[in-house]
Design a protein around this motif. Structure first.
Motif, PDB file in Angstrom:
ATOM      1  N   GLU A  37      36.139  45.364  41.822  1.00 46.37           N
ATOM      2  CA  GLU A  37      35.360  44.144  41.626  1.00 46.37           C
ATOM      3  C   GLU A  37      35.595  43.217  42.816  1.00 46.37           C
ATOM      4  O   GLU A  37      36.736  42.947  43.202  1.00 46.37           O
ATOM      5  N   LYS A  38      34.546  42.725  43.417  1.00 48.20           N
ATOM      6  CA  LYS A  38      34.658  41.891  44.617  1.00 48.20           C
ATOM      7  C   LYS A  38      34.663  40.414  44.231  1.00 48.20           C
ATOM      8  O   LYS A  38      34.118  40.008  43.201  1.00 48.20           O
ATOM      9  N   TYR A  39      35.264  39.627  45.120  1.00 44.00           N
ATOM     10  CA  TYR A  39      35.252  38.177  44.970  1.00 44.00           C
ATOM     11  C   TYR A  39      35.285  37.559  46.368  1.00 44.00           C
ATOM     12  O   TYR A  39      35.608  38.226  47.358  1.00 44.00           O
ATOM     13  N   VAL A  40      34.937  36.267  46.443  1.00 42.51           N
ATOM     14  CA  VAL A  40      34.926  35.548  47.729  1.00 42.51           C
ATOM     15  C   VAL A  40      36.193  34.703  47.813  1.00 42.51           C
ATOM     16  O   VAL A  40      36.471  33.896  46.920  1.00 42.51           O
ATOM     17  N   ASN A  41      36.961  34.873  48.895  1.00 44.66           N
ATOM     18  CA  ASN A  41      38.211  34.108  49.037  1.00 44.66           C
ATOM     19  C   ASN A  41      37.921  32.713  49.586  1.00 44.66           C
ATOM     20  O   ASN A  41      36.755  32.338  49.839  1.00 44.66           O
ATOM     21  N   LYS A  42      38.972  31.947  49.853  1.00 40.11           N
ATOM     22  CA  LYS A  42      38.813  30.559  50.299  1.00 40.11           C
ATOM     23  C   LYS A  42      38.167  30.451  51.669  1.00 40.11           C
ATOM     24  O   LYS A  42      37.637  29.404  52.042  1.00 40.11           O
ATOM     25  N   ASP A  43      38.229  31.552  52.454  1.00 36.80           N
ATOM     26  CA  ASP A  43      37.594  31.536  53.775  1.00 36.80           C
ATOM     27  C   ASP A  43      36.148  32.011  53.731  1.00 36.80           C
ATOM     28  O   ASP A  43      35.495  32.135  54.767  1.00 36.80           O
ATOM     29  N   GLY A  44      35.665  32.273  52.514  1.00 36.34           N
ATOM     30  CA  GLY A  44      34.276  32.690  52.361  1.00 36.34           C
ATOM     31  C   GLY A  44      34.028  34.156  52.643  1.00 36.34           C
ATOM     32  O   GLY A  44      32.889  34.559  52.847  1.00 36.34           O
TER      33      GLY A  44
END
Length: 384
Positions: A37-44
């Motif tokens: 499952e993918k997600y976007v980190n704080k750096d986008g």
């Protein structure tokens, strides 16, 4: 025994194995990335988690591609032989699985002994004989101890003439004839072909590289090159003779036009050292495949020749044991006494090794001990 890719001779072995493990790890991470499952980190950036670590999809993909390119370049090229090392000795085969996977049977190599009864004719007032065999004629000049081999269709002409020509220079077709196996006494039709001067040059043995001591004097540097159609083709600089032999094979097969491939010298076709085996084939005692196997058995006594002409897989398919070897400090393939196998290959390709020397190349203590060493030196000097 431990599997060792060719590149391990060029770099630190630990670094190589580290690279392979890293490659395998990245391939595993790539597989996990496909289902995670993918997600976007704080750096986008798009990421996924694995083993309590955060991986950036874009970076993983780029690194995996670089490693895949490196792997394909150094580990997956067809012309690199499979090497195994044990106690500083290198092995190309045969391995146990070769015997289980072999597609050949003994009957593929041998015929029914005694099936064909030869017939003997005497000509030239008893000074020459013609033995009519299943696959050709064995002609002997008893006065000068010369043997030549012709096709069966030549019999009537030879008997009518009353003699066969022993001198090659008298052959009317010598200006246009190419002997495929390089053995001028083999005049059977299937061994003759018309070839241009350029094509004849392709069917000549050469090591295919030049070497000199490196700047740091740690080992030799091998430079691979070949001349074809008045153009110089250069291969990469190599740090071991193994790599240089493989590189020369690659350069030949990639640079020579497809129409000329059949003229490229291949040691498996050479019968300069296999006169007695050629006679077995002509008599019908062994098949054409059997003649190839007998020739390869002798070739396999010199591991440099196996590597130079990419014959490892072919030898293994016929369960032919390839002589083990060492690599010296200068990067050369050597026998138990440090004698260069490529130097021995020069004698082999010139047909200058005796039967005993063919079998025992691993035990040659020095080139000067070879029976025809003086002949080779004189030939080498005349070529220069």
């Amino acid at each position: 025994m431990e599997f060792v890719p060719s590149i391990s001779l060029l770099e630190n072995k630990e670094d190589v194995m580290k690279t392979l493990r890293l490659f395998a790890e990245y391939m595993k991470v790539i597989d996990i990335m496909q289902i995670s499952e993918k997600y976007v980190n704080k750096d986008g950036r798009e990421c996924f988690a694995y083993n309590n670590k955060e991986f950036v999809c874009e970076l993983i993909s780029k690194d995996a591609m670089k490693l895949a390119s490196f792997y394909n370049t150094h580990f997956s090229q067809k012309y690199f032989p499979e090497l195994v090392i044990q106690n500083k000795m290198f092995y190309l085969g045969s391995f146990n699985d070769d015997y289980y996977e072999s597609e050949y049977k003994s009957k593929d190599f041998h015929t029914n002994m005694g099936y064909f009864q030869s017939e003997l004719f005497t000509i030239k007032d008893g000074k020459q004989t013609i033995e009519v065999c299943e696959n050709g004629l064995i002609c002997r000049d008893l006065e000068f101890n010369i043997n030549k081999y012709f096709s069966l269709a030549e019999l009537d002409g030879l008997l009518k003439r009353g003699y066969f020509i022993t001198g090659i220079s008298k052959n009317a077709r010598q200006d246009i004839t190419e002997w495929i196996d390089g053995f001028n006494d083999n005049m059977v039709y299937e061994n003759l072909r018309v070839a241009s001067t350029r094509q004849k040059l392709l069917n000549k043995y050469c090591r295919g590289y030049s070497s000199h001591l490196s700047v740091d004097h740690k080992h030799d540097v091998f430079t691979v090159a070949m001349c074809y159609k008045e153009r110089l083709y250069k291969g990469k600089r190599c740090e071991t003779e193994i790599e240089a032999a493989c590189e020369r094979f690659r350069l030949e097969t990639e640079s020579v036009h497809e129409d000329d491939w059949k003229y490229l010298f291949n040691i498996k076709n050479s019968h300069l050292n296999q006169r007695w085996e050629l006679e077995k084939y002509i008599r019908g005692e062994i098949t054409q495949l059997g003649l190839l196997r007998k020739t390869l058995e002798m070739v396999a006594r010199n591991p440099y020749l196996v590597i130079r002409f990419n014959l490892s897989d072919l030898c293994r398919s016929m369960c032919i044991n390839i002589q083990s070897f060492m690599v010296d400090e200068r990067g050369y393939i050597v026998n138990h006494y440090g004698v260069s196998y490529s130097a021995l290959a020069d004698f082999y390709a010139s047909g200058l090794l005796t039967g005993e020397e063919l079998f025992n190349q691993y035990a040659v203590r020095s080139l000067e001990d070879l029976t025809n060493y003086k002949v080779y030196v004189e030939q080498d000097a005349s070529d220069e």
